[in-house]
Design a protein around this motif. Structure first.
Motif, PDB file in Angstrom:
ATOM      1  N   LEU A  97       0.812  -1.210   0.000  1.00  0.00           N
ATOM      2  CA  LEU A  97       0.000   0.000   0.000  1.00  0.00           C
ATOM      3  C   LEU A  97       0.846   1.261   0.000  1.00  0.00           C
ATOM      4  O   LEU A  97       0.328   2.358  -0.183  1.00  0.00           O
ATOM      5  N   ARG A  98       2.144   1.124   0.205  1.00  0.00           N
ATOM      6  CA  ARG A  98       3.053   2.269   0.182  1.00  0.00           C
ATOM      7  C   ARG A  98       4.118   2.028  -0.879  1.00  0.00           C
ATOM      8  O   ARG A  98       4.387   0.896  -1.265  1.00  0.00           O
ATOM      9  N   GLU A  99       4.722   3.126  -1.350  1.00  0.00           N
ATOM     10  CA  GLU A  99       5.814   2.990  -2.307  1.00  0.00           C
ATOM     11  C   GLU A  99       6.957   2.228  -1.638  1.00  0.00           C
ATOM     12  O   GLU A  99       7.297   2.487  -0.473  1.00  0.00           O
ATOM     13  N   PRO A 100       7.589   1.278  -2.334  1.00  0.00           N
ATOM     14  CA  PRO A 100       8.575   0.393  -1.703  1.00  0.00           C
ATOM     15  C   PRO A 100       9.966   0.997  -1.557  1.00  0.00           C
ATOM     16  O   PRO A 100      10.840   0.353  -1.007  1.00  0.00           O
ATOM     17  N   LEU A 101      10.167   2.218  -2.040  1.00  0.00           N
ATOM     18  CA  LEU A 101      11.504   2.820  -2.023  1.00  0.00           C
ATOM     19  C   LEU A 101      11.511   4.035  -1.109  1.00  0.00           C
ATOM     20  O   LEU A 101      11.107   5.136  -1.505  1.00  0.00           O
ATOM     21  N   PRO A 102      11.951   3.892   0.131  1.00  0.00           N
ATOM     22  CA  PRO A 102      12.007   5.030   1.060  1.00  0.00           C
ATOM     23  C   PRO A 102      12.898   6.135   0.510  1.00  0.00           C
ATOM     24  O   PRO A 102      13.994   5.875   0.007  1.00  0.00           O
ATOM     25  N   HIS A 213      -1.651   4.282   0.386  1.00  0.00           N
ATOM     26  CA  HIS A 213      -2.724   4.357  -0.592  1.00  0.00           C
ATOM     27  C   HIS A 213      -3.889   3.460  -0.176  1.00  0.00           C
ATOM     28  O   HIS A 213      -3.762   2.602   0.698  1.00  0.00           O
ATOM     29  N   THR A 214      -5.028   3.654  -0.859  1.00  0.00           N
ATOM     30  CA  THR A 214      -6.225   2.893  -0.526  1.00  0.00           C
ATOM     31  C   THR A 214      -6.136   1.451  -1.022  1.00  0.00           C
ATOM     32  O   THR A 214      -6.603   0.524  -0.357  1.00  0.00           O
ATOM     33  N   HIS A 215      -5.544   1.250  -2.195  1.00  0.00           N
ATOM     34  CA  HIS A 215      -5.498  -0.072  -2.815  1.00  0.00           C
ATOM     35  C   HIS A 215      -4.064  -0.434  -3.174  1.00  0.00           C
ATOM     36  O   HIS A 215      -3.192   0.435  -3.300  1.00  0.00           O
ATOM     37  N   THR A 216      -3.843  -1.724  -3.347  1.00  0.00           N
ATOM     38  CA  THR A 216      -2.574  -2.181  -3.912  1.00  0.00           C
ATOM     39  C   THR A 216      -2.725  -2.278  -5.428  1.00  0.00           C
ATOM     40  O   THR A 216      -3.833  -2.434  -5.951  1.00  0.00           O
ATOM     41  N   ALA A 217      -1.616  -2.200  -6.121  1.00  0.00           N
ATOM     42  CA  ALA A 217      -1.663  -2.312  -7.582  1.00  0.00           C
ATOM     43  C   ALA A 217      -2.173  -3.689  -8.002  1.00  0.00           C
ATOM     44  O   ALA A 217      -2.883  -3.822  -9.004  1.00  0.00           O
ATOM     45  N   ARG A 218      -1.832  -4.717  -7.234  1.00  0.00           N
ATOM     46  CA  ARG A 218      -2.260  -6.079  -7.567  1.00  0.00           C
ATOM     47  C   ARG A 218      -3.781  -6.202  -7.511  1.00  0.00           C
ATOM     48  O   ARG A 218      -4.401  -6.868  -8.342  1.00  0.00           O
ATOM     49  N   PRO A 348      -0.066   2.595  -5.260  1.00  0.00           N
ATOM     50  CA  PRO A 348       1.337   2.983  -5.400  1.00  0.00           C
ATOM     51  C   PRO A 348       1.760   2.846  -6.855  1.00  0.00           C
ATOM     52  O   PRO A 348       1.442   1.865  -7.531  1.00  0.00           O
ATOM     53  N   SER A 349       2.492   3.831  -7.351  1.00  0.00           N
ATOM     54  CA  SER A 349       2.836   3.857  -8.778  1.00  0.00           C
ATOM     55  C   SER A 349       4.125   3.114  -9.105  1.00  0.00           C
ATOM     56  O   SER A 349       4.402   2.854 -10.283  1.00  0.00           O
ATOM     57  N   ALA A 350       4.921   2.768  -8.097  1.00  0.00           N
ATOM     58  CA  ALA A 350       6.234   2.160  -8.363  1.00  0.00           C
ATOM     59  C   ALA A 350       6.108   0.877  -9.172  1.00  0.00           C
ATOM     60  O   ALA A 350       6.867   0.652 -10.128  1.00  0.00           O
ATOM     61  N   SER A 351       5.151   0.029  -8.819  1.00  0.00           N
ATOM     62  CA  SER A 351       5.023  -1.242  -9.533  1.00  0.00           C
ATOM     63  C   SER A 351       4.569  -1.025 -10.967  1.00  0.00           C
ATOM     64  O   SER A 351       4.963  -1.766 -11.873  1.00  0.00           O
ATOM     65  N   LEU A 352       3.727  -0.005 -11.211  1.00  0.00           N
ATOM     66  CA  LEU A 352       3.273   0.283 -12.568  1.00  0.00           C
ATOM     67  C   LEU A 352       4.427   0.797 -13.428  1.00  0.00           C
ATOM     68  O   LEU A 352       4.613   0.362 -14.573  1.00  0.00           O
TER      69      LEU A 352
END
Length: 515
Positions: A97-102, A213-218, A348-352
């Motif tokens: 639910l959060r971007e994986p890169l601090p 975020h509210t949702h996960t990309a998956r 989160p946009s990182a995975s996209l």
């Protein structure tokens, strides 16, 4: 007459909310000011380091830091490392639910890894192929790939137009920096690269912290994919063309002066940036993907003509430069589209970004490999004709897909015009002529009842008014993909599949409420 009157009624609703809609959808002055101040200006420094060391290694060849063979090895190793890193991040980040890169720890680690990679390359790059050069390319490419994702994940906090202008301004600044540095003595190129890379990473560490975020990309991938896969595939094809033409041109003929070629690359990039800026500044409408094809396709086509020697007045290596511009142009637009879809879906946009870059860079890597393998055959007439034929088929397919997309939008609008709104009396419920004594159920009431977000509410009102997807995107400063994404969600709320069914469902709902 009833249809026109109902349309006018809904037009008044929209007109009454017009100023509010534009205030909500246009970028605020504070956001626009943020995009050109520290730490956001650090993206230009990151791009400068990327251009100088990754996208155009010709400058480092001219400075003596790399030989031609080691530069090729460095490029392959860098791309392979990025593909591996992006693939891993896309898989891991899709369930978070959060971007994986601090944004505090990662820039520091990436800086150390990238500097170590450059040290290995500089120490062994002039000797030609070596394991140390390849490993240095892996370290540098992986670190820069991670930093690129950090910068891209900042885009969803901006509107489509602001993110578009921000990317173009950053690329323009990086282009100017690169041109200035190339005028310095060659021995200063590598120190300038390192300094700007470190400064850019420091700026990235100062970016605002990420939110949950509210949702996960998956969980949202089924709703997101239909609006991104065509764009990702198209950019992947441009990436393949770029890698293929560039590698084939470099192997099929003697290269030009490295520094002179670098200036030519920068000049073409600057021209593309200016072309992309014109609609955004003059008409307040950034290029969309289908319009970007109209600019990118002729450049790629010219590269195909130059490569087999059909345009003999232009040196063959220029073909790779022209092909690369299509990749650059469509890649910028795709980044803005992905950012807006991520914001609309609240994921989160990182995975996209990582997933799309995995595909496009794999295509680039494949194009470079195939171009190198078949470079010696390009002088044969048959190979040249086949190459042009494949390129022409590709151009026709992309052009046809954009035309069909516009036709679908027009048919959707026509289907709305065929809906019978029934008798209309502005003093009563416009969809229920027998409810004069009742308080009419407004479209805003329906939107509130269904829990629409502000953006969904705006699109819902304009859909009912009869506006097309492109027109809604223009009015609300959104991309067509985002409008289609929200439209799909609105259809699901009403359990319908078309705009005419949506209008009928709204009519039934209002009739039932006022019965």
């Amino acid at each position: 007459m009833a249809k026109k009157t109902a349309s006018l009624y809904y037009g008044k609703i929209i007109h009454g909310r017009k100023s509010a809609l534009r205030e909500e959808t246009q970028p605020s002055n504070s956001i626009m000011k943020q995009t050109i101040t520290v730490p956001y200006a650090g993206f230009s420094l990151y791009l400068f380091a990327d251009i100088l060391a990754f996208h155009s290694s010709t400058a480092l060849i001219g400075s003596g830091a790399l030989s031609e063979s080691s530069a090729e090895l460095f490029a392959y190793a860098s791309i392979a490392a990025r593909v591996a890193v992006f693939l891993a991040i896309s898989l891991v980040a899709s369930g978070k639910l959060r971007e994986p890169l601090p944004r505090r720890l990662v820039p520091a680690v990436a800086t150390a890894v990238a500097c170590a990679g450059l040290a290995l390359v500089v120490g062994t790059g002039s000797a030609g192929f070596s394991a140390a050069t390849a490993f240095g390319g892996v370290l540098f490419g992986g670190a820069q790939g991670v930093m690129g994702l950090i910068w891209l994940t900042m885009l969803p906090s901006l509107s489509y137009r602001v993110s578009y202008l921000y990317l173009l301004a950053s690329h323009a600044t990086a282009t100017v920096l690169c041109a200035v540095v190339l005028l310095l003595p060659p021995w200063l190129l590598m120190p300038a690269l390192v300094i700007c890379m470190i400064a850019g990473n420091v700026c990235a560490a100062l970016l605002p912290p990420v939110r949950e975020h509210t949702h996960t990309a998956r969980s949202q991938i089924r709703g997101i994919t239909p609006f991104l896969w065509k764009g990702v595939l198209a950019v992947g094809v441009f990436a393949f063309l770029s890698g293929f033409v560039t590698a084939a041109a470099n192997h099929a003929s003697d290269p030009l002066d490295p520094v002179g070629m670098q200036f030519f690359v920068l000049g073409i990039s600057a021209a593309v940036i200016v072309i992309m800026l014109i609609p955004a500044l003059a008409f307040h409408q950034p290029l969309k993907l289908e319009n970007g094809y109209k600019v990118a396709l002729p450049l790629s086509a010219l590269g195909f003509l130059i490569l087999p020697g059909l345009v003999t007045a232009i040196p063959t290596p220029v073909a790779g430069v022209l092909a690369t511009t299509g990749y650059m142009l469509t890649g910028i637009i795709l980044s803005c589209t992905i950012a807006e879809i991520a914001r609309a879906a609240d994921v989160p946009s990182a995975s996209l970004f990582a997933g799309s870059d995995t595909i496009t860079l794999t295509c680039l890597f494949a194009g470079m490999g195939i171009g190198s393998a078949f470079a010696t055959r390009l002088s044969e007439a048959g190979a040249g004709v086949a190459l042009i034929g494949l390129g022409s088929l590709y151009l026709i397919a992309i052009a046809a897909s954009s035309v069909l997309g516009r036709q679908r939008a027009n048919r959707d609008a026509e289907s709305l015009d065929q809906v019978d709104f029934g008798p209309f009396d502005p003093k009563t419920n416009p969809l229920d002529g027998n409810a004069a004594e009742r308080e009419p159920l407004t479209l805003d009431d329906i939107a509130d009842e269904l829990g629409f977000t502000d953006q969904e509410r705006q699109i819902f009102l304009q859909l009912i008014e009869g506006r097309t997807i492109p027109r809604i995107a223009q009015d609300l400063y959104l991309s067509a993909s985002t409008v289609k994404y929200h439209t799909q969600k609105i259809y699901r709320r009403f359990d319908v599949h078309s705009r005419s069914e949506l209008v009928a469902a709204v009519e039934n709902k209002r009739g039932a409420e006022n019965a």
